[in-house]
Write an enzyme that holds these catalytic residues in place. Structure first.
Site, short mmCIF file in Angstrom:
data_model
loop_
_atom_site.label_atom_id
_atom_site.label_comp_id
_atom_site.label_asym_id
_atom_site.label_seq_id
_atom_site.Cartn_x
_atom_site.Cartn_y
_atom_site.Cartn_z
CB ALA A 309 -0.91 -0.01 1.22
CB ILE A 312 -0.19 7.92 -5.49
CG1 ILE A 312 0.96 7.25 -6.23
CG2 ILE A 312 0.21 9.28 -5.00
CD1 ILE A 312 1.40 8.02 -7.45
CD GLN A 314 -5.15 -0.89 -1.90
OE1 GLN A 314 -5.07 -0.11 -0.95
NE2 GLN A 314 -6.02 -1.89 -1.91
CG ASP A 459 11.64 6.98 -6.20
OD1 ASP A 459 12.43 7.03 -5.24
OD2 ASP A 459 10.43 6.72 -6.07
N1 LIG Z 1 5.97 -5.71 -11.09
C1 LIG Z 1 6.05 -5.89 -9.77
N2 LIG Z 1 6.46 -7.06 -9.28
C2 LIG Z 1 6.56 -7.27 -7.94
N3 LIG Z 1 6.25 -6.34 -7.01
C3 LIG Z 1 5.82 -5.15 -7.44
C4 LIG Z 1 5.70 -4.84 -8.83
N4 LIG Z 1 5.26 -3.57 -8.95
C5 LIG Z 1 5.12 -3.10 -7.70
N5 LIG Z 1 5.45 -4.03 -6.78
C6 LIG Z 1 5.41 -3.90 -5.31
O1 LIG Z 1 4.60 -2.80 -4.96
C7 LIG Z 1 5.38 -1.79 -4.29
C8 LIG Z 1 4.91 -0.40 -4.70
O2 LIG Z 1 5.03 -0.26 -6.10
P1 LIG Z 1 5.56 1.09 -6.77
O3 LIG Z 1 6.88 1.45 -6.17
O4 LIG Z 1 5.50 0.93 -8.26
O5 LIG Z 1 4.42 2.08 -6.27
P2 LIG Z 1 4.49 3.65 -6.02
O6 LIG Z 1 3.09 4.13 -5.88
O7 LIG Z 1 5.32 4.28 -7.07
O8 LIG Z 1 5.20 3.68 -4.63
P3 LIG Z 1 5.95 4.89 -3.91
O9 LIG Z 1 5.10 5.23 -2.70
O10 LIG Z 1 7.28 4.27 -3.56
O11 LIG Z 1 6.07 6.01 -4.88
C9 LIG Z 1 6.82 -2.10 -4.66
O12 LIG Z 1 7.73 -1.65 -3.68
C10 LIG Z 1 6.79 -3.62 -4.76
O13 LIG Z 1 6.86 -4.22 -3.48
#
Ligand SMILES: Nc1ncnc2c1ncn2[C@@H]1O[C@H](COP(=O)(O)OP(=O)(O)OP(=O)(O)O)[C@@H](O)[C@H]1O
Length: 619
Positions: A309, A312, A314, A459
């Site tokens: 989660a 922005i 989950q 990032d």
């Molecule tokens: N393709 C994937 N395979 C495995 N796990 C994934 C994948 N995409 C996302 N995740 C999991 O979901 C989490 C959050 O994804 P992501 O970093 O893309 O989201 P975000 O909204 O950009 O997060 P942040 O708050 O870091 O900006 C990752 O740290 C990972 O644990």
């Protein structure tokens, strides 16, 4: 300042938030035009919701109010296609032969009751990963987790000499995301009111029982605003609000303790561990709106238990009709449209509560957060970045970028192939050779992105690099923040890095001027600080035969120089520099954390020798 003054300032703040609500509420706007029925119906409904919220916030102890979770979270849409292999699994490989995975699996935690925070009489609970167990708990928001010291494969009893620390960790709550400008503004107002109550409560407690003592026995100088409960209130409200509010909290959480008071930092650390979870109904609404109500026909199964989660959105695991395991990032509703107002509301709260001291350049941080968030909320842009990156890295050994599943992606939903691995900070438990390998790959990636691709994911969050030990691959995810660099900038930057590595003062000053770091006319003191800082950054590239990141802590050396440069700087650094330096320092910090030895100089020279410099004649 007396507690009454604190309270009146807070009330001022709350009234400002209330004005903000009035400004943003369509119902109030309608009422101003004579449509009172809309106002009454809308207000009654919102007031009911707000009362529930407010009572939760002002009771002093922030509790979970979610309904019990379903036991089985994976929904199968077409049983005939399901094979054992297509059942979603945890992204982290929890296998016995992977030492990093063993550490993850061994991350035991302590039940909330009967905790001995000093580490004595610690009762260790079962060995399930925290996130899974946490969801089964009701009414408790925090657990304390036993964390083994680096390089210790699993938490061991204190008697065998292993260092153990007890960290406060948050349990995931299932809470609806406030998705309209009205409900979001109301959330801030509720938080403001909760803080007022907490302050009055704390001030009264101090009157009766006296001011709490610090660990050293000195009387606490902390104002009643900064009570642990208030800090916790702030953190949990941000986790519930999610979106920009949470992102700002996460940004502040990585500040230094000398700038942000310890209780606030501890609470914000909770914020960094992840947001609340969207309820199933709200999740389905987003999926229907984004992918059409028939989205499930494209899937064999979908796991309603989120993998993560984030601020922005989950992330959920699913299996497509073709049997591909995927990660579906689903954006919280309303966050993209409320970036501006959220940030203003957080600023308002911080200003009026004095929770964050002056001198943190909040305005600048908030401006950066606004810009970054607007880009990160556009998953179509992220999908394009990811595809571009996947092509660029395709033939590079040891790196992998998961593919994008277009038919299950939109502006607010991004579906990508599921990859496994452990985040970089977990690699610390692996052997030196593996740590060196991972550190080297991280640096190689940074050099490739900047000097070869001229396109960089900016990032450096450790969770964005998932290392798979079995295949020795770094799986790269999260391309929301990425940017291009112009050829002339990259050429000069490469010359500058080499000049830093070779301790060539004149070349450093020349390149710095060309890149816009210096405008001419800087004081000698500033020039000296600039050149020294450049040499410190160049240190890893200076020594042939491998640089030992653990033995030489360059971040420490840079802190003092940074302060001097800020004081004497005549011009802000060029636009390109902000994200670039964040990424470079991310690669260095990861290497320091992993305690690696990496042949940085040889890697730089290799890039330099192969680099095709553009024409310089036009200068
Ligand atoms: N393709 C994937 N395979 C495995 N796990 C994934 C994948 N995409 C996302 N995740 C999991 O979901 C989490 C959050 O994804 P992501 O970093 O893309 O989201 P975000 O909204 O950009 O997060 P942040 O708050 O870091 O900006 C990752 O740290 C990972 O644990």
């Amino acid at each position: 300042m007396s507690s009454f003054k604190h309270a009146s300032r807070l009330l001022d703040g709350v009234s400002l938030v209330a004005k903000e609500i009035a400004k943003r509420s369509p119902a109030l706007e309608a009422a101003s035009k004579g449509d009172y029925q809309t106002l009454i119906v809308s207000t009654a409904r919102k007031a009911l919701l707000a009362a529930t919220d407010l009572s939760g916030l002002t009771r002093g102890k922030v509790r979970q109010v979610s309904t019990p979770r379903p036991k089985e979270s994976v929904v199968y849409f077409d049983q005939s296609n399901v094979t054992a292999d297509s059942i979603p699994v945890q992204a982290q490989p929890l296998s016995d032969d992977d030492p990093a995975a063993a550490v993850v699996a061994a991350e035991k935690f302590i039940e909330d009751d009967g905790i001995a925070r000093d580490g004595v009489n610690v009762e260790v609970g079962n060995a399930l990963p925290l996130e899974i167990e946490a969801r089964d708990q009701e009414k408790v928001d925090f657990v304390d987790e036993v964390v083994a010291a680096p390089a210790v494969p699993a938490p061991a009893p204190a008697s065998d000499g292993a260092t153990m620390t007890v960290q406060k960790k948050r349990k995931l709550r299932e809470r609806r995301v406030p998705s309209t400008p009205f409900s979001r503004a109301l959330g801030f107002a509720g938080l403001g009111a909760g803080l007022v109550w907490g302050t009055v409560e704390e001030a009264t407690k101090r009157l009766v029982y006296g001011t709490p003592q610090t660990a050293e026995g000195k009387q606490s100088a902390i104002s009643p605003f900064l009570s642990e409960k208030n800090a916790e209130r702030l953190a949990l409200a941000l986790c519930r609000m999610r979106g920009a509010a949470l992102k700002v909290g996460q940004m502040l959480s990585i500040q230094d303790e000398s700038l942000v008071p310890a209780p606030i930092l501890a609470a914000l650390d909770i914020v960094r561990q992840g947001a609340d979870v969207m309820p199933r109904k709200q999740l389905n609404q987003v999926l229907d709106a984004e992918l059409g109500s028939d989205w499930s026909t494209k899937l064999t199964s979908f796991d309603y238990e989120p993998l993560a989660a984030a601020s922005i959105g989950q992330v959920h695991q699913a299996v497509t009709k073709d049997g591909i395991k995927v990660a579906m990032k689903i954006q919280y509703p309303g966050v993209a449209n409320s970036i501006e107002s959220d940030i203003e509301n957080v600023k308002l709260l911080l200003d009026y509560t004095n929770l964050i001291p002056e001198g943190l350049y909040l305005d600048r941080a908030m401006k950066v957060a606004k810009e970054e968030l607007s880009r990160e909320c556009d998953y179509i842009l992220e999908a394009a970045n990811q595809k571009r990156f996947r092509d660029l890295i395709a033939n590079r050994k040891g790196f992998y970028v998961p593919s994008v599943v277009d038919e299950l992606s939109s502006k607010r939903v991004l579906t990508t192939e599921l990859v496994s691995g452990v985040s970089i900070d977990k690699v610390i438990s692996l052997d030196q050779e593996t740590r060196n390998y991972v550190g080297r790959k991280l640096l190689e990636l940074t050099l490739l992105e900047l000097f070869v691709f001229r396109f960089m994911q900016t990032d450096p969050n450790w969770g964005n690099f998932l290392y798979e030990n079995g295949t020795k691959t770094l799986n790269l995810i999260d391309f929301g923040a990425a940017r291009e660099y112009p050829k002339t900038f990259v050429d000069d930057y490469l010359r500058m890095v080499l000049a830093c590595a070779n301790r060539d003062k004149d070349a450093v000053i020349e390149m710095s001027s060309r890149l816009g770091f210096l405008v001419g006319g800087e004081s000698d003191e500033m020039l000296q600080a600039h050149v020294e800082a450049a040499f410190v950054v160049g240190l890893p590239f200076a020594k042939p035969g491998g640089y030992d990141f653990q033995a030489n802590n360059i971040t420490h050396n840079l802190t003092g120089l940074g302060a001097k440069m800020l004081k004497h700087r005549l011009t802000p650094p060029p636009d390109e520099a902000y994200s670039l330096h964040r990424k470079l320092s991310g690669a260095f910090l990861a290497n320091i954390k992993l305690g690696t030895v990496v042949p940085c100089r040889e890697m730089l020279l290799d890039i330099y020798d192969r680099h095709q410099f553009g024409e310089e004649a036009s200068r």
